[in-house]
Design an enzyme around this catalytic site. Sequence first.
Site, PDB file in Angstrom:
ATOM      1  N   LYS A 205      41.691  40.525  23.626  1.00 49.59           N
ATOM      2  CA  LYS A 205      41.283  39.658  22.606  1.00 49.59           C
ATOM      3  C   LYS A 205      39.969  39.910  21.816  1.00 49.59           C
ATOM      4  O   LYS A 205      39.957  39.915  20.839  1.00 49.59           O
ATOM      5  CB  LYS A 205      41.061  38.130  23.234  1.00 49.59           C
ATOM      6  N   GLU A 211      37.423  48.007  30.863  1.00 48.26           N
ATOM      7  CA  GLU A 211      38.356  48.782  31.554  1.00 48.26           C
ATOM      8  C   GLU A 211      39.513  48.937  30.600  1.00 48.26           C
ATOM      9  O   GLU A 211      40.115  49.957  30.571  1.00 48.26           O
ATOM     10  CB  GLU A 211      38.955  47.594  32.401  1.00 48.26           C
ATOM     11  N   GLY A 266      42.161  33.521  26.361  1.00 45.63           N
ATOM     12  CA  GLY A 266      42.882  34.662  26.767  1.00 45.63           C
ATOM     13  C   GLY A 266      44.134  34.407  27.985  1.00 45.63           C
ATOM     14  O   GLY A 266      45.113  34.915  27.772  1.00 45.63           O
ATOM     15  N   ARG A 267      43.913  33.338  28.806  1.00 50.04           N
ATOM     16  CA  ARG A 267      44.671  33.205  29.841  1.00 50.04           C
ATOM     17  C   ARG A 267      45.912  32.354  29.264  1.00 50.04           C
ATOM     18  O   ARG A 267      46.955  32.016  29.970  1.00 50.04           O
ATOM     19  CB  ARG A 267      44.090  32.514  30.978  1.00 50.04           C
ATOM     20  N   GLU A 352      40.527  30.551  36.808  1.00 49.44           N
ATOM     21  CA  GLU A 352      39.717  30.668  35.885  1.00 49.44           C
ATOM     22  C   GLU A 352      39.248  29.501  34.981  1.00 49.44           C
ATOM     23  O   GLU A 352      38.031  29.499  34.500  1.00 49.44           O
ATOM     24  CB  GLU A 352      40.108  31.824  34.580  1.00 49.44           C
ATOM     25  N   HIS A 383      58.572  35.330  56.294  1.00 47.37           N
ATOM     26  CA  HIS A 383      58.439  36.159  57.297  1.00 47.37           C
ATOM     27  C   HIS A 383      57.178  36.670  57.364  1.00 47.37           C
ATOM     28  O   HIS A 383      57.059  37.592  57.906  1.00 47.37           O
ATOM     29  CB  HIS A 383      59.586  37.241  56.837  1.00 47.37           C
ATOM     30  N   LYS A 511      30.179  41.821  35.042  1.00 43.76           N
ATOM     31  CA  LYS A 511      30.220  42.705  34.058  1.00 43.76           C
ATOM     32  C   LYS A 511      28.962  43.231  33.758  1.00 43.76           C
ATOM     33  O   LYS A 511      28.852  44.336  33.515  1.00 43.76           O
ATOM     34  CB  LYS A 511      30.767  41.954  32.781  1.00 43.76           C
TER      35      LYS A 511
HETATM   36  O1  F6P Z   1      36.700  38.882  32.261  1.00 45.37           O
HETATM   37  C1  F6P Z   1      37.624  37.872  32.128  1.00 45.37           C
HETATM   38  C2  F6P Z   1      38.525  37.814  30.740  1.00 45.37           C
HETATM   39  O2  F6P Z   1      37.450  37.574  29.663  1.00 45.37           O
HETATM   40  C3  F6P Z   1      39.807  36.957  30.786  1.00 45.37           C
HETATM   41  O3  F6P Z   1      39.079  35.625  30.428  1.00 45.37           O
HETATM   42  C4  F6P Z   1      40.434  37.573  29.780  1.00 45.37           C
HETATM   43  O4  F6P Z   1      41.839  37.079  29.881  1.00 45.37           O
HETATM   44  C5  F6P Z   1      40.228  38.995  30.116  1.00 45.37           C
HETATM   45  O5  F6P Z   1      38.994  39.003  30.476  1.00 45.37           O
HETATM   46  C6  F6P Z   1      40.637  40.062  29.189  1.00 45.37           C
HETATM   47  O6  F6P Z   1      39.775  39.971  27.851  1.00 45.37           O
HETATM   48  P1  F6P Z   1      40.089  40.461  26.523  1.00 45.37           P
HETATM   49  O7  F6P Z   1      41.679  39.978  26.057  1.00 45.37           O
HETATM   50  O8  F6P Z   1      39.266  40.172  25.453  1.00 45.37           O
HETATM   51  O9  F6P Z   1      40.105  42.076  26.948  1.00 45.37           O
END
Ligand code: F6P
Length: 549
Positions: A205, A211, A266-267, A352, A383, A511
Site C-alpha cells: 500500500k 521488508e 491494509g488488512r 491489528e 491431536h 520499525k
Molecule cells: O506494519 C503493519 C502494516 O502497516 C500493516 O498494517 C500492513 O498490512 C502491512 O504493514 C503492509 O503494509 P504495506 O502494504 O504498506 O507494505
Amino acid sequence: MNTLTQSAAWQALLNHRQDFNRTSLRQLFAQDTQRFQRFSLQAGPLFLDYSRNHLMSETLDLLTQLAQQAGLPDMIDAMFSGEPINSTEHRAVLHTALRDPYSAPIRVHGQDVTPLIEAVLERMESFVHQVRSGEWRGFTGLPITDVVNIGIGGSDLGPASVIAALPGDCTGPRVHFVSNVDGAQLTYTLRHLNPAQTLFIIASKTFTTQETLLNAHSARAWFMQTAGDASFVAQHFVALSTNETEVKRFGIDPRHMFEFWDWVGGRYSLWSAIGLSIALGIGMEKFRELLAGASIMDEHFRSAPLAQNMPVVMGLIGVWYINFFGAQTHAILPYDQGLERFVAHIQQVSMESTGKSVTLKGESVDYATGAVVWGGAGTNGQHAYYQLLHQGTTLIPADFIIPLQSRAPLGTHHQLLMANVLAQGEALMRGKTADEARQELLAQGLTEPDITALLPHKVFPGNRPSNTLTMSSLTPYTLGALLALYEHRTFVQGVVWNINTFDQWGVELGKQLARLIEPELASGKLSGTHDASTAGLISRILDSQDPHH
Ligand code: F6P
C-alpha cells in the site's frame, strides 16, 4: 474519563453475568428444546449456531443495548457512507465499496469513488485475461507459469489465505507468496522457478515497507541474472500500491501499477488491486464472485436488526466473554484444510484492529479490548492443542467453521471430518461429569482404588462455549461472505470499546528501532543508545559474523 464501564447496559451485564455462575450450558439446553432454533441465524450463504454460548434472551437484549448505547447503527452508516471514521489518519474506511462497485455514488472529499473502483477492476480483468490465456509473454516469448506476490501483512495474508482456501478453483498460473524478509523464503520460493516465465507482483500500500522493498530488489536481481536487460523488467514486474511516486522510484512503469486508495486499510485490502494474485489464480469471474459474497454480508450487516445481525451477534458475544468472563483468547477452528491460512489473516484483521488501549479521544480504557486470535484446521488441532480447550483452566471461546459439503470428496473422509467437528462442540459444551466417568470406568472393569485414582483425570468440566458457522461448501462466494463477516465482527467490537479499529500505530516503534539497529549491524558500530540486553545481543550478532570468531 470514559463512561463505558459506568453505563447502565454495562452495569446490567455485570449483574446478569452472575446468573451464569449458577446455570450451565447443559442446563440451558435441558430447559429449552428450542434453544438451537432460538439462537441461530442465517446471513446470505452463512448459517450461525450460537446456542452453545453462555447466553439467554436477556443477555442478547443487554448486549444489543450496549451496542446501541455505543452508537453502532450510526457508526455502521458512517462507515458505509465514506465518513472519515479512521480519525487518527483522517481517512474514510471503504473496503465495502470495493465489493459493490455498481452501488450509488460514494463520495470521498467530494469525489465519487465508484468509477475509480470499476476502472481498476477493468484493468485487472484485461491483465488477468492476458496472463491466464498466455497472451502475456515473458522476455523469451514464453507464457507466465508462476506468479510471486511479494508483500507483507495485509498485502500478503488476505490474498494468500484466499488462494489457499480455493485450491480447486486455482486454474491459472501457480501463485506463490513471499512475505518474510528472512531471505530463505525468497530463495526457496525461487529455487524451482524459471525467470523467463515468472511474474512478480510487488504488493505494498505504502511502497515503503522495508521488508517488501528488500524482497522486491532481491527478486529483481535474481531476474536480471538471467534476463540481463533492464527493459525486460516491464514484462515481469507489476506493482499494487497507493503510492505512484515510490513505485516509479523502484523502477516499475506506472502503466504496470494497479492502484488503490488510502481509504482501503491494509488488512482490508484483498478486495482491491491487492487481490490481483487471487484473480490471476482463480480468474476474474471468480474474483468477482468473492466480491459478491462479501457484498451480501455487507448488505446484511447494514440492514439487519442488531439482534439478528450475524457480525453484530458474533462481535457482541466476543465482548461478553472478553469483558465479563475474562477471556483473553479466541480460537478459530475451521474444519477445512484450506482455511488454515484464514486463521492467520483473521488474526491480523482482529488483533491489528482491536489491540488498542486508548479511546477515540485518546483516554486510557479501563476495560479489556481485543483477544489473542489463534487456531488452525481441524482435525489436526484435536491431536495437538484441544487438550487445553477441554480440560485446561482458561476459558477459550471457539468458532467452528464447517463447509457442509466437501469440494474434494474422497470416500468417507468428509463424513469423518463432520463427525469430529460436531463431537468437539458437543464435548466442549457437555463435558463429562464424575458420575458419567465413573460409570465408564466401572464398565471397563476397573477396581475401586484404580477408579478413585483415575477419576479426577477423566472428568471434563464442559460448559465451554463455541459458535458453529456453516456454509454449503467453500466457494469464492461463501468465502467472500465469511471474510466480510469477520471484518465486520471486528468493527462491532471496536465500536463498543470506543477505539479506532482502523489505525495501527502500535507497529511503528519496532520499525523505527529496526531502522536504527540495521546500520549498526552493517557498520559494526553500536550507537550507545541501547539497553544492555539489546547492546549485548547486537554484539553477539556482530561477533558471529567476525571471520576470526
Ligand atoms: O506494519 C503493519 C502494516 O502497516 C500493516 O498494517 C500492513 O498490512 C502491512 O504493514 C503492509 O503494509 P504495506 O502494504 O504498506 O507494505
